[in-house]
Scaffold this motif. Structure first.
Motif, PDB file in Angstrom:
ATOM      1  N   LEU A   1     -40.867 -20.607 -42.363  1.00 41.63           N
ATOM      2  CA  LEU A   1     -40.387 -21.096 -43.636  1.00 41.63           C
ATOM      3  C   LEU A   1     -40.359 -22.727 -43.478  1.00 41.63           C
ATOM      4  O   LEU A   1     -40.060 -22.969 -42.454  1.00 41.63           O
ATOM      5  CB  LEU A   1     -38.953 -20.585 -44.316  1.00 41.63           C
ATOM      6  CG  LEU A   1     -39.019 -18.948 -44.446  1.00 41.63           C
ATOM      7  CD1 LEU A   1     -37.460 -18.773 -45.019  1.00 41.63           C
ATOM      8  CD2 LEU A   1     -39.790 -18.691 -45.615  1.00 41.63           C
ATOM      9  N   PRO A   2     -40.339 -23.049 -44.644  1.00 38.17           N
ATOM     10  CA  PRO A   2     -40.225 -24.581 -44.253  1.00 38.17           C
ATOM     11  C   PRO A   2     -38.826 -25.198 -43.805  1.00 38.17           C
ATOM     12  O   PRO A   2     -37.907 -24.338 -44.020  1.00 38.17           O
ATOM     13  CB  PRO A   2     -40.332 -25.298 -45.761  1.00 38.17           C
ATOM     14  CG  PRO A   2     -41.019 -24.284 -46.655  1.00 38.17           C
ATOM     15  CD  PRO A   2     -40.647 -23.002 -45.884  1.00 38.17           C
ATOM     16  N   GLY A   3     -38.753 -25.831 -43.067  1.00 38.14           N
ATOM     17  CA  GLY A   3     -37.591 -26.464 -42.492  1.00 38.14           C
ATOM     18  C   GLY A   3     -37.367 -25.899 -41.268  1.00 38.14           C
ATOM     19  O   GLY A   3     -35.863 -25.696 -40.870  1.00 38.14           O
ATOM     20  N   ALA A   4     -38.192 -25.122 -40.489  1.00 37.81           N
ATOM     21  CA  ALA A   4     -37.897 -24.693 -39.089  1.00 37.81           C
ATOM     22  C   ALA A   4     -37.056 -23.457 -39.219  1.00 37.81           C
ATOM     23  O   ALA A   4     -35.970 -23.153 -38.476  1.00 37.81           O
ATOM     24  CB  ALA A   4     -37.313 -25.779 -37.806  1.00 37.81           C
ATOM     25  N   ALA A   5     -37.538 -22.556 -40.176  1.00 31.42           N
ATOM     26  CA  ALA A   5     -36.379 -21.314 -40.390  1.00 31.42           C
ATOM     27  C   ALA A   5     -37.402 -20.166 -40.341  1.00 31.42           C
ATOM     28  O   ALA A   5     -38.797 -20.483 -40.330  1.00 31.42           O
ATOM     29  CB  ALA A   5     -35.754 -21.390 -41.901  1.00 31.42           C
TER      30      ALA A   5
ATOM     31  N   ALA B   1     -32.901 -15.892 -44.546  1.00 29.25           N
ATOM     32  CA  ALA B   1     -33.379 -16.764 -43.719  1.00 29.25           C
ATOM     33  C   ALA B   1     -32.664 -17.274 -42.599  1.00 29.25           C
ATOM     34  O   ALA B   1     -31.219 -17.344 -42.785  1.00 29.25           O
ATOM     35  CB  ALA B   1     -33.492 -18.163 -44.696  1.00 29.25           C
ATOM     36  N   VAL B   2     -33.032 -17.532 -41.425  1.00 29.97           N
ATOM     37  CA  VAL B   2     -32.343 -17.797 -40.258  1.00 29.97           C
ATOM     38  C   VAL B   2     -33.088 -18.933 -39.278  1.00 29.97           C
ATOM     39  O   VAL B   2     -34.057 -19.048 -39.673  1.00 29.97           O
ATOM     40  CB  VAL B   2     -32.218 -16.634 -39.204  1.00 29.97           C
ATOM     41  CG1 VAL B   2     -31.527 -15.188 -39.935  1.00 29.97           C
ATOM     42  CG2 VAL B   2     -33.592 -16.081 -38.828  1.00 29.97           C
ATOM     43  N   THR B   3     -32.148 -19.574 -38.658  1.00 30.76           N
ATOM     44  CA  THR B   3     -32.869 -20.725 -37.861  1.00 30.76           C
ATOM     45  C   THR B   3     -33.549 -20.131 -36.840  1.00 30.76           C
ATOM     46  O   THR B   3     -33.484 -19.066 -36.325  1.00 30.76           O
ATOM     47  CB  THR B   3     -31.681 -21.573 -37.222  1.00 30.76           C
ATOM     48  OG1 THR B   3     -30.963 -20.934 -36.306  1.00 30.76           O
ATOM     49  CG2 THR B   3     -30.761 -22.094 -38.357  1.00 30.76           C
ATOM     50  N   CYS B   4     -34.439 -20.926 -36.119  1.00 33.41           N
ATOM     51  CA  CYS B   4     -35.343 -20.450 -35.076  1.00 33.41           C
ATOM     52  C   CYS B   4     -34.455 -20.077 -33.670  1.00 33.41           C
ATOM     53  O   CYS B   4     -34.567 -18.878 -33.140  1.00 33.41           O
ATOM     54  CB  CYS B   4     -36.381 -21.414 -34.497  1.00 33.41           C
ATOM     55  SG  CYS B   4     -37.656 -21.819 -35.994  1.00 33.41           S
ATOM     56  N   GLY B   5     -33.197 -20.622 -33.626  1.00 31.18           N
ATOM     57  CA  GLY B   5     -32.102 -20.278 -32.600  1.00 31.18           C
ATOM     58  C   GLY B   5     -31.646 -19.012 -32.896  1.00 31.18           C
ATOM     59  O   GLY B   5     -31.527 -18.326 -32.014  1.00 31.18           O
ATOM     60  N   GLN B   6     -31.255 -18.682 -33.799  1.00 25.15           N
ATOM     61  CA  GLN B   6     -30.701 -17.315 -34.571  1.00 25.15           C
ATOM     62  C   GLN B   6     -31.800 -16.323 -34.330  1.00 25.15           C
ATOM     63  O   GLN B   6     -31.450 -15.099 -33.897  1.00 25.15           O
ATOM     64  CB  GLN B   6     -30.159 -17.308 -35.907  1.00 25.15           C
ATOM     65  CG  GLN B   6     -29.101 -18.331 -35.980  1.00 25.15           C
ATOM     66  CD  GLN B   6     -28.708 -18.606 -37.483  1.00 25.15           C
ATOM     67  OE1 GLN B   6     -29.768 -18.789 -38.278  1.00 25.15           O
ATOM     68  NE2 GLN B   6     -27.557 -18.985 -38.036  1.00 25.15           N
ATOM     69  N   TRP B   7     -33.034 -16.515 -34.599  1.00 21.73           N
ATOM     70  CA  TRP B   7     -34.083 -15.778 -34.522  1.00 21.73           C
ATOM     71  C   TRP B   7     -34.275 -15.402 -33.050  1.00 21.73           C
ATOM     72  O   TRP B   7     -34.311 -14.280 -32.584  1.00 21.73           O
ATOM     73  CB  TRP B   7     -35.392 -16.177 -35.067  1.00 21.73           C
ATOM     74  CG  TRP B   7     -36.480 -15.112 -34.966  1.00 21.73           C
ATOM     75  CD1 TRP B   7     -37.721 -15.228 -34.373  1.00 21.73           C
ATOM     76  CD2 TRP B   7     -36.603 -13.757 -35.681  1.00 21.73           C
ATOM     77  NE1 TRP B   7     -38.374 -13.940 -34.441  1.00 21.73           N
ATOM     78  CE2 TRP B   7     -37.906 -13.189 -35.359  1.00 21.73           C
ATOM     79  CE3 TRP B   7     -35.843 -13.328 -36.647  1.00 21.73           C
ATOM     80  CZ2 TRP B   7     -38.154 -12.002 -35.794  1.00 21.73           C
ATOM     81  CZ3 TRP B   7     -36.213 -11.997 -37.164  1.00 21.73           C
ATOM     82  CH2 TRP B   7     -37.196 -11.241 -36.741  1.00 21.73           C
ATOM     83  N   ARG B   8     -34.217 -16.236 -32.202  1.00 22.49           N
ATOM     84  CA  ARG B   8     -34.713 -16.120 -30.742  1.00 22.49           C
ATOM     85  C   ARG B   8     -33.272 -15.228 -30.242  1.00 22.49           C
ATOM     86  O   ARG B   8     -33.395 -14.237 -29.304  1.00 22.49           O
ATOM     87  CB  ARG B   8     -34.456 -17.295 -29.876  1.00 22.49           C
ATOM     88  CG  ARG B   8     -36.011 -17.978 -30.089  1.00 22.49           C
ATOM     89  CD  ARG B   8     -36.258 -19.291 -29.150  1.00 22.49           C
ATOM     90  NE  ARG B   8     -35.180 -20.197 -29.603  1.00 22.49           N
ATOM     91  CZ  ARG B   8     -35.240 -21.227 -30.147  1.00 22.49           C
ATOM     92  NH1 ARG B   8     -36.260 -21.321 -30.891  1.00 22.49           N
ATOM     93  NH2 ARG B   8     -34.471 -22.246 -30.391  1.00 22.49           N
ATOM     94  N   TYR B   9     -31.989 -15.465 -30.578  1.00 25.08           N
ATOM     95  CA  TYR B   9     -30.677 -14.785 -30.376  1.00 25.08           C
ATOM     96  C   TYR B   9     -31.041 -13.242 -30.555  1.00 25.08           C
ATOM     97  O   TYR B   9     -30.635 -12.293 -29.840  1.00 25.08           O
ATOM     98  CB  TYR B   9     -29.447 -15.388 -30.658  1.00 25.08           C
ATOM     99  CG  TYR B   9     -28.384 -14.805 -30.552  1.00 25.08           C
ATOM    100  CD1 TYR B   9     -27.772 -15.041 -29.172  1.00 25.08           C
ATOM    101  CD2 TYR B   9     -27.894 -13.772 -31.273  1.00 25.08           C
ATOM    102  CE1 TYR B   9     -26.663 -14.334 -28.836  1.00 25.08           C
ATOM    103  CE2 TYR B   9     -26.514 -13.053 -30.971  1.00 25.08           C
ATOM    104  CZ  TYR B   9     -26.138 -13.466 -29.436  1.00 25.08           C
ATOM    105  OH  TYR B   9     -24.775 -12.758 -29.324  1.00 25.08           O
ATOM    106  N   LEU B  10     -31.285 -13.016 -31.711  1.00 25.48           N
ATOM    107  CA  LEU B  10     -31.645 -11.684 -32.200  1.00 25.48           C
ATOM    108  C   LEU B  10     -32.564 -10.986 -31.331  1.00 25.48           C
ATOM    109  O   LEU B  10     -32.198  -9.781 -31.124  1.00 25.48           O
ATOM    110  CB  LEU B  10     -31.904 -11.790 -33.853  1.00 25.48           C
ATOM    111  CG  LEU B  10     -32.403 -10.396 -34.181  1.00 25.48           C
ATOM    112  CD1 LEU B  10     -31.001  -9.380 -34.221  1.00 25.48           C
ATOM    113  CD2 LEU B  10     -32.754 -10.653 -35.618  1.00 25.48           C
TER     114      LEU B  10
END
Length: 56
Positions: A19-23, A38-47
């Protein structure tokens, strides 16, 4: 979120897309017009890390 072909047919599936905005957008594939989480890239990596290591 654009539809991408699923690797295999499944009854329960999620779609992910940038998504726009690094999400990252996540939604239920059965409801194309339904809500998107919508999650941040960091949250996605953590998941993903937690799922791979069975710590979720």
């Amino acid at each position: 979120m654009p539809d991408a072909p699923a690797a295999t047919p499944a009854r329960e599936c999620v779609k992910i897309a940038p998504l726009p905005g690094a999400a990252i957008g996540v939604r239920d594939s059965k409801y194309a017009t339904g809500p998107v989480l919508a999650v941040t890239c960091g949250q996605w990596r953590y998941l993903l890390h937690a799922l791979r290591n069975h710590t979720l």
